[in-house]
Design a protein around this motif. Structure first.
Motif, mmCIF file in Angstrom:
data_model
loop_
_atom_site.group_PDB
_atom_site.id
_atom_site.type_symbol
_atom_site.label_atom_id
_atom_site.label_comp_id
_atom_site.label_asym_id
_atom_site.label_seq_id
_atom_site.Cartn_x
_atom_site.Cartn_y
_atom_site.Cartn_z
ATOM 1 N N LYS A 1 0.836 -1.198 0.000
ATOM 2 C CA LYS A 1 0.000 0.000 0.000
ATOM 3 C C LYS A 1 0.873 1.251 0.000
ATOM 4 O O LYS A 1 1.827 1.364 0.769
ATOM 5 N N GLU A 2 0.532 2.177 -0.886
ATOM 6 C CA GLU A 2 1.301 3.423 -1.043
ATOM 7 C C GLU A 2 2.764 3.166 -1.389
ATOM 8 O O GLU A 2 3.614 4.039 -1.183
ATOM 9 N N ASP A 3 3.077 1.972 -1.870
ATOM 10 C CA ASP A 3 4.445 1.607 -2.257
ATOM 11 C C ASP A 3 5.411 1.636 -1.082
ATOM 12 O O ASP A 3 6.627 1.766 -1.275
ATOM 13 N N TYR A 4 4.906 1.473 0.140
ATOM 14 C CA TYR A 4 5.789 1.603 1.297
ATOM 15 C C TYR A 4 6.812 0.473 1.400
ATOM 16 O O TYR A 4 7.923 0.687 1.889
ATOM 17 N N LEU A 5 6.457 -0.726 0.967
ATOM 18 C CA LEU A 5 7.433 -1.809 1.027
ATOM 19 C C LEU A 5 8.606 -1.520 0.102
ATOM 20 O O LEU A 5 9.773 -1.760 0.459
ATOM 21 N N ALA A 6 8.321 -0.971 -1.068
ATOM 22 C CA ALA A 6 9.388 -0.593 -1.996
ATOM 23 C C ALA A 6 10.194 0.592 -1.459
ATOM 24 O O ALA A 6 11.414 0.653 -1.620
ATOM 25 N N THR A 7 9.521 1.515 -0.794
ATOM 26 C CA THR A 7 10.201 2.715 -0.291
ATOM 27 C C THR A 7 11.108 2.402 0.884
ATOM 28 O O THR A 7 12.260 2.854 0.934
ATOM 29 N N TRP A 8 10.610 1.602 1.837
ATOM 30 C CA TRP A 8 11.312 1.436 3.109
ATOM 31 C C TRP A 8 11.945 0.068 3.295
ATOM 32 O O TRP A 8 12.748 -0.097 4.205
ATOM 33 N N THR A 9 11.605 -0.912 2.466
ATOM 34 C CA THR A 9 12.000 -2.308 2.602
ATOM 35 C C THR A 9 11.382 -2.894 3.882
ATOM 36 O O THR A 9 10.665 -2.193 4.615
ATOM 37 N N ASN A 10 11.666 -4.138 4.168
ATOM 38 C CA ASN A 10 11.141 -4.759 5.392
ATOM 39 C C ASN A 10 12.226 -4.932 6.447
ATOM 40 O O ASN A 10 12.090 -5.735 7.368
ATOM 41 N N SER A 11 13.300 -4.156 6.330
ATOM 42 C CA SER A 11 14.429 -4.271 7.252
ATOM 43 C C SER A 11 14.400 -3.166 8.306
ATOM 44 O O SER A 11 14.545 -1.981 7.974
#
Length: 278
Positions: free
Chosen positions: A182-192
């Protein structure tokens, strides 16, 4: 919202009273694309019409939740600051999901370095360089200066002006709200979680941090209010004179107010610039 911004641009243009500045459009500040895309982000430069030598310089980084926004939306902001005698540089940067916060910040840092190297060509003083940003742009502006990995000497920046800045403590926010698509947050912030801390300006405050001027909208998003309060608490021991300047505005009007040349914000920012010139 588009209608409102378009209306403000049209009406504000009527106040400009002719060409009070020169716009240098679409200047390339990267030699190669960090995002490995075919088109390189560019920047616009707004130079006062009757400029004096060694003018102060302001870099404005636009917002847009890290996945939207465009430098050309803010032409009036650039022209209005130039009308006040400040050379204004407005860069684009590659957006999510094409890149993460890290690549975005590298590009903002590259825009800072380009300005330091080249702004004297336009009668700007590279030793009187200030940076500002709204929303996601406030985050990227602060992170580029404060996180040493991006190669900006914080002592080379005369001041940082945050305008309803988001993302000042992404570690705290994402621990409570893990990123998704959602809102490209995984791409923006990663899961780390390690990256979340690396992305948070609050963890890079120290004695060399440039002076701050911080605006916060009282009607903005709760996450922005929380992060700005946390940031101020961490900043206070280093800059005890700093306080949040509260404005009775929502998030978007916090930046569109700069489309009006008579906004009180210009005098406040100019006073901050004059106070912190090196």
């Amino acid at each position: 919202m588009r209608y409102t911004i378009a209306s403000l641009i049209i009406m504000s243009t009527l106040f400009l009273g002719g060409c009070s500045s020169k716009k240098i459009k679409d200047t390339t500040y990267l030699t190669t694309s960090i995002a490995k895309e075919t088109s390189l982000p560019k920047l616009n430069i707004f130079v006062p019409k009757n400029i004096k030598e060694d003018a102060a310089v302001l870099i404005f980084v636009h917002g847009g939740n890290w996945n939207s926004g465009n430098k050309d939306t803010y032409n009036l902001l650039g022209r209005n600051f130039a009308k006040k005698g400040v050379i204004t540089v407005i860069p684009d940067y590659t957006l999510s999901p094409a890149v993460s916060y890290d690549e975005m910040t590298k590009e903002v840092a590259a825009a800072i370095k380009w300005t330091q190297k080249n702004i004297s060509q336009y009668k700007g003083n590279p030793n009187q360089l200030f940076i500002t940003g709204h929303s996601a742009g406030g985050h990227l502006a602060a992170l580029a200066v404060m996180n040493p990995k991006y190669g900006i000497d914080p002592k080379s920046i005369s001041g940082i002006i945050l305008n309803d800045a988001a993302g000042l403590d992404m570690k705290n926010y994402l621990e409570e709200n893990p990123p998704t698509v959602k809102e490209d947050y995984l791409a923006t912030w990663t899961n780390s979680p390690e990256n979340w801390k690396d992305a948070s300006p609050i963890y890079f405050l120290d004695k060399n941090t440039p002076p701050f001027l911080i605006y916060l909208g009282d009607k903005t998003y709760s996450s922005i209010i929380t992060a700005n309060n946390r940031f101020l608490e961490a900043l206070k021991p280093l800059q005890p004179e700093v306080n949040l300047i509260h404005l009775n505005k929502k998030h978007v009007p916090m930046v569109t107010q700069y489309f009006w040349p008579c906004s009180n914000r210009f005098d406040e920012v100019i006073n901050f610039i004059d106070k912190n010139k090196k």
